[in-house]
Scaffold this motif. Structure first.
Motif, mmCIF file in Angstrom:
data_model
loop_
_atom_site.group_PDB
_atom_site.id
_atom_site.type_symbol
_atom_site.label_atom_id
_atom_site.label_comp_id
_atom_site.label_asym_id
_atom_site.label_seq_id
_atom_site.Cartn_x
_atom_site.Cartn_y
_atom_site.Cartn_z
ATOM 1 N N ARG A 151 8.310 8.977 -3.467
ATOM 2 C CA ARG A 151 6.874 9.082 -3.230
ATOM 3 C C ARG A 151 6.206 7.786 -3.661
ATOM 4 N NH1 ARG A 151 8.493 11.801 -0.154
ATOM 5 N NH2 ARG A 151 8.481 14.065 0.039
ATOM 6 N N PRO A 152 4.946 7.559 -3.241
ATOM 7 C CA PRO A 152 4.255 6.332 -3.658
ATOM 8 C C PRO A 152 4.320 6.137 -5.166
ATOM 9 C CG PRO A 152 2.984 7.441 -1.983
ATOM 10 C CD PRO A 152 4.123 8.371 -2.330
ATOM 11 N N GLY A 153 4.640 4.941 -5.550
ATOM 12 C CA GLY A 153 4.914 4.612 -6.938
ATOM 13 C C GLY A 153 6.326 4.115 -7.056
ATOM 14 N N LYS A 154 7.214 4.693 -6.212
ATOM 15 C CA LYS A 154 8.613 4.278 -6.188
ATOM 16 C C LYS A 154 9.107 4.042 -4.767
ATOM 17 C CE LYS A 154 9.920 6.581 -10.500
ATOM 18 N NZ LYS A 154 10.882 7.515 -11.153
ATOM 19 N N LEU A 155 8.184 3.835 -3.854
ATOM 20 C CA LEU A 155 8.576 3.620 -2.466
ATOM 21 C C LEU A 155 9.255 2.262 -2.279
ATOM 22 C CD1 LEU A 155 5.742 5.062 -0.195
ATOM 23 C CD2 LEU A 155 8.187 5.573 -0.055
ATOM 24 N N GLN A 163 10.195 7.573 6.225
ATOM 25 C CA GLN A 163 9.084 8.519 6.186
ATOM 26 C C GLN A 163 8.046 8.257 7.268
ATOM 27 O OE1 GLN A 163 7.610 9.079 2.123
ATOM 28 N NE2 GLN A 163 9.682 8.732 1.349
ATOM 29 N N PHE A 164 8.055 7.083 7.852
ATOM 30 C CA PHE A 164 7.197 6.809 9.001
ATOM 31 C C PHE A 164 7.564 7.726 10.160
ATOM 32 C CE2 PHE A 164 6.300 4.265 12.887
ATOM 33 C CZ PHE A 164 4.944 4.050 12.710
ATOM 34 N N TYR A 165 8.866 8.035 10.274
ATOM 35 C CA TYR A 165 9.367 8.840 11.389
ATOM 36 C C TYR A 165 9.688 10.291 11.027
ATOM 37 C CZ TYR A 165 10.138 4.404 13.846
ATOM 38 O OH TYR A 165 9.984 3.186 14.467
ATOM 39 N N ALA A 166 9.882 10.583 9.745
ATOM 40 C CA ALA A 166 10.391 11.908 9.381
ATOM 41 C C ALA A 166 9.889 12.358 8.012
ATOM 42 C CB ALA A 166 11.928 11.885 9.366
ATOM 43 N N GLU A 167 9.849 13.667 7.834
ATOM 44 C CA GLU A 167 9.641 14.242 6.507
ATOM 45 C C GLU A 167 11.002 14.294 5.825
ATOM 46 O OE1 GLU A 167 7.769 18.012 6.819
ATOM 47 O OE2 GLU A 167 6.073 17.265 8.000
ATOM 48 N N ALA A 168 11.082 13.735 4.639
ATOM 49 C CA ALA A 168 12.377 13.581 3.962
ATOM 50 C C ALA A 168 12.430 14.415 2.687
ATOM 51 C CB ALA A 168 12.618 12.113 3.630
ATOM 52 N N GLU A 169 13.544 15.116 2.518
ATOM 53 C CA GLU A 169 13.731 15.970 1.332
ATOM 54 C C GLU A 169 15.151 15.804 0.792
ATOM 55 O OE1 GLU A 169 13.589 20.723 0.054
ATOM 56 O OE2 GLU A 169 13.333 20.119 2.158
ATOM 57 N N THR A 257 0.667 3.908 -0.206
ATOM 58 C CA THR A 257 0.984 5.019 0.685
ATOM 59 C C THR A 257 1.168 4.485 2.106
ATOM 60 O OG1 THR A 257 -1.335 5.438 1.231
ATOM 61 C CG2 THR A 257 -0.441 6.556 -0.724
ATOM 62 N N LEU A 258 1.729 5.315 2.974
ATOM 63 C CA LEU A 258 1.858 4.908 4.372
ATOM 64 C C LEU A 258 0.485 4.655 4.990
ATOM 65 C CD1 LEU A 258 4.782 6.022 3.884
ATOM 66 C CD2 LEU A 258 4.766 6.716 6.275
ATOM 67 N N GLU A 259 -0.514 5.438 4.577
ATOM 68 C CA GLU A 259 -1.868 5.251 5.095
ATOM 69 C C GLU A 259 -2.411 3.883 4.716
ATOM 70 O OE1 GLU A 259 -0.761 7.920 3.536
ATOM 71 O OE2 GLU A 259 -0.904 9.474 5.090
ATOM 72 N N GLU A 260 -2.107 3.432 3.485
ATOM 73 C CA GLU A 260 -2.587 2.116 3.061
ATOM 74 C C GLU A 260 -1.868 0.995 3.805
ATOM 75 O OE1 GLU A 260 -4.155 2.839 -1.480
ATOM 76 O OE2 GLU A 260 -1.983 2.925 -1.118
#
Length: 280
Positions: A151-155, A163-169, A257-260
């Motif tokens: 997650r943001p902070g450790k991206l 994560q641009f293309y997929a939700e990752a778990e 974040t991806l938005e930023e």
């Protein structure tokens, strides 16, 4: 060369732990999608996937391993709706592969991915324009799994790219002893559920990743320095850019974040368009 040494040279670490196999099969989404398996090995996971009674195409680059996987499927009576092909997964056309079992997209991808080509495999299937999988259930190096799902902070660049293309778990970790031969590092199983469209709207995918790659070229530096060097900006250009996007120039690339990142890409695109118009 012994079989074990040959497998290690090819980056093949065969999963032997039945509990881990159970957990992987249980994690396969309960939908009717056919399955592409990356790396049949000697067919242990392949037979478990074939038991799901879904069209299955397993891709294996090693001729001897592909033979063993086919033989295992035949011995179990599971070869009616499942095939093993000898191929480099990076050269496989998903549509052609699925046609071998009279199937078509949407499909799912399952695989114990060779560590050395995890990133190219992700790029191939995430960026596929017409034949992308609906989901990817992959065993990868634990450290890479953490980056992919961070997650943001450790991206990282890989995290943003996936994560641009997929939700990752990250589903669960797998110890070295679960494989033969044991790899030098731990593994983990991740689930990627591909998005219908990218996570954020961008001027273009190419422009977006030019900015992201530029920022992560120096991931430990503050953003104003990282971007100035990564995108070749004039003095104070990065400060102006970041402040215009309401982003603190002292932040590190991994905190965005991806938005930023998308906001930065849009501002750069508009600035470049304005400069081009002013020269005409």
């Amino acid at each position: 060369m012994s079989g074990r040494r040959r497998r290690a040279r090819l980056g093949q670490h065969l999963l032997r732990d039945q509990r881990v196999l159970d957990r992987i099969v249980e994690a396969v989404p309960q939908d009717p999608a056919p399955i592409l398996e990356v790396g049949a090995g000697d067919g242990i996971l392949t037979t478990r996937l074939a038991e799901l009674n879904r069209p299955l195409v397993s891709i294996e680059i090693d001729e001897a391993m592909a033979f063993r996987a086919r033989r295992r499927l035949a011995m179990e009576g599971l070869d009616r709706n499942a095939v093993v092909i000898e191929h480099d997964v990076l050269d496989v056309d998903p549509r052609e592969a699925l046609s071998l079992v009279a199937a078509q997209s949407p499909y799912g991808l399952v695989g114990n991915l060779p560590y050395a080509i995890t990133a190219p495999i992700f790029r191939k299937f995430l960026e596929e324009e017409t034949e992308r999988p609906a989901w990817m259930l992959a065993m990868i190096q634990h450290e890479v799994a953490q980056r992919v799902t961070a997650r943001p902070g450790k991206l990282s660049l890989m995290g943003v790219s996936v994560q641009f293309y997929a939700e990752a778990e990250l589903l669960f970790s797998v110890e070295r002893e679960a494989f033969d031969p044991p790899p030098q590092v731990r593994s983990a199983v991740v689930m990627l559920r591909l998005r219908d469209r990218p996570a954020v709207e961008v001027p273009s995918v190419e422009r977006f990743f030019e900015v992201v790659r530029g920022g992560f070229r120096s991931p430990r530096k503050q953003l104003h320095n990282a971007l100035a060097q990564g995108v070749w900006l004039p003095p104070n250009g990065a400060h102006e850019w970041l402040e215009a996007c309401d982003i603190d120039p002292s932040r590190r690339p991994g905190t965005l974040t991806l938005e930023e990142w998308a906001r930065l890409a849009w501002w750069r695109e508009e600035a470049m368009t304005s400069r081009s118009d002013s020269r005409q």
